[in-house]
Design a protein around this motif. Structure first.
Motif: not given
Length: 285
Positions: A67-86
């Motif tokens: 595929p044209p995009a094979a070998g590319k690098v993508v960083v996914l940044d899911p916001g926040h985190n479940g332990g932040n509140g504590s």
């Protein structure tokens, strides 16, 4: 992400826990290895006089290509985190945010009125996007590996994308506006840009995300930005990036219709499919 968003978290320390609907927020998960296709060449045999000649290259089976995009690098940044509140002391710690600013390390994020948290939504959507991209031979790096930890801080999230030399960094969030009738998605990008990557590449990434979200049936926000785009100077994940980067606020979790969509697995798949298609389109452009 916007100033109007707030999440309710106990004030466990003297320093009040800063709550915002979104901000740019464990070490990157190991990237799935791309699929390797091995071609096996059969042992040649001597054809009999009556055997037909071997097919010419033009009449042989079609050659498969990556595929044209094979070998590319993508960083996914899911916001926040479940332990932040504590862990208020940790996430309230000031860190560099670019443009001479500092910000809290991270925030708790927002939630639907029924209590479904943004951090769970963003993690689920990011995992769906990552699996779809990896299936196309794209190397995927996540800024956090689970939904039970703390952080990482917003400056660390930017560093993950920079160190991975990402071809695209996409931060995934959801908003929490209490404004009456506020609904729709918007895509934030750094403006004015602080480096070349924040210029045309990031603007094109933001526009591709906006256009693909819209053609996938999502409506641009009616309360922030313009035509689904929002130029920002205050988001650390955008300011500190040296790679093409954009942040997508998938919708308003305080809006009943959008909250229902985000809460359902089917709805989260719809968000993931749109983001995946946008990233693929950007990488191919």
């Amino acid at each position: 992400m916007v100033a109007v968003r707030r999440a309710t978290v106990p004030l466990l320390l003297a320093g009040a826990l800063l709550l915002t609907g979104c901000s740019d927020d464990a070490p990157a998960a190991p990237a799935p290895a791309p699929v390797v296709t091995r071609t096996v060449t059969p042992t040649p045999t001597t054809a009999s006089p009556t055997s037909p000649p071997p097919p010419s290259p033009s009449s042989s089976a079609a050659v498969t290509t990556a595929p044209p995009a094979a070998g590319k690098v993508v960083v996914l940044d899911p916001g926040h985190n479940g332990g932040n509140g504590s862990h208020p002391a940790e996430i309230n710690r000031p860190v560099p945010a670019g443009r001479g600013q500092t910000k809290p390390c991270n925030t708790t994020g927002t939630s639907t009125n029924a209590g479904y948290p943004e951090h769970a939504f963003t993690f689920d959507v990011a995992q769906r996007v990552g699996k779809a991209l990896a299936a196309k031979g794209i190397r995927v790096v996540y800024t956090r590996q689970d939904d039970t930890g703390v952080g990482p801080c917003v400056d660390q999230r930017a560093a993950i994308g920079n160190e991975a030399r990402a071809d695209a960094v996409v931060s995934i969030h959801a908003d929490g506006s209490d404004s009456a009738g506020a609904n729709g998605f918007h895509v934030a990008y750094s403006s004015p840009p602080l480096n070349a990557a924040q210029g045309e590449p990031s603007t094109r990434l933001a526009q591709t995300l906006r256009d693909t979200m819209r053609t996938s049936g999502f409506s641009p926000a009616n309360y922030i930005g313009a035509n689904g785009l929002s130029a920002r100077t205050d988001l650390a994940g955008l300011n500190l990036s040296t790679r093409p980067v954009a942040l997508v606020e998938c919708g308003n979790m305080r809006n009943a219709a959008e909250a229902a969509r985000m809460t359902s697995a089917e709805g989260r798949q719809q968000f993931a499919a749109a983001i995946t298609a946008a990233i693929e389109a950007y990488l191919a452009s």
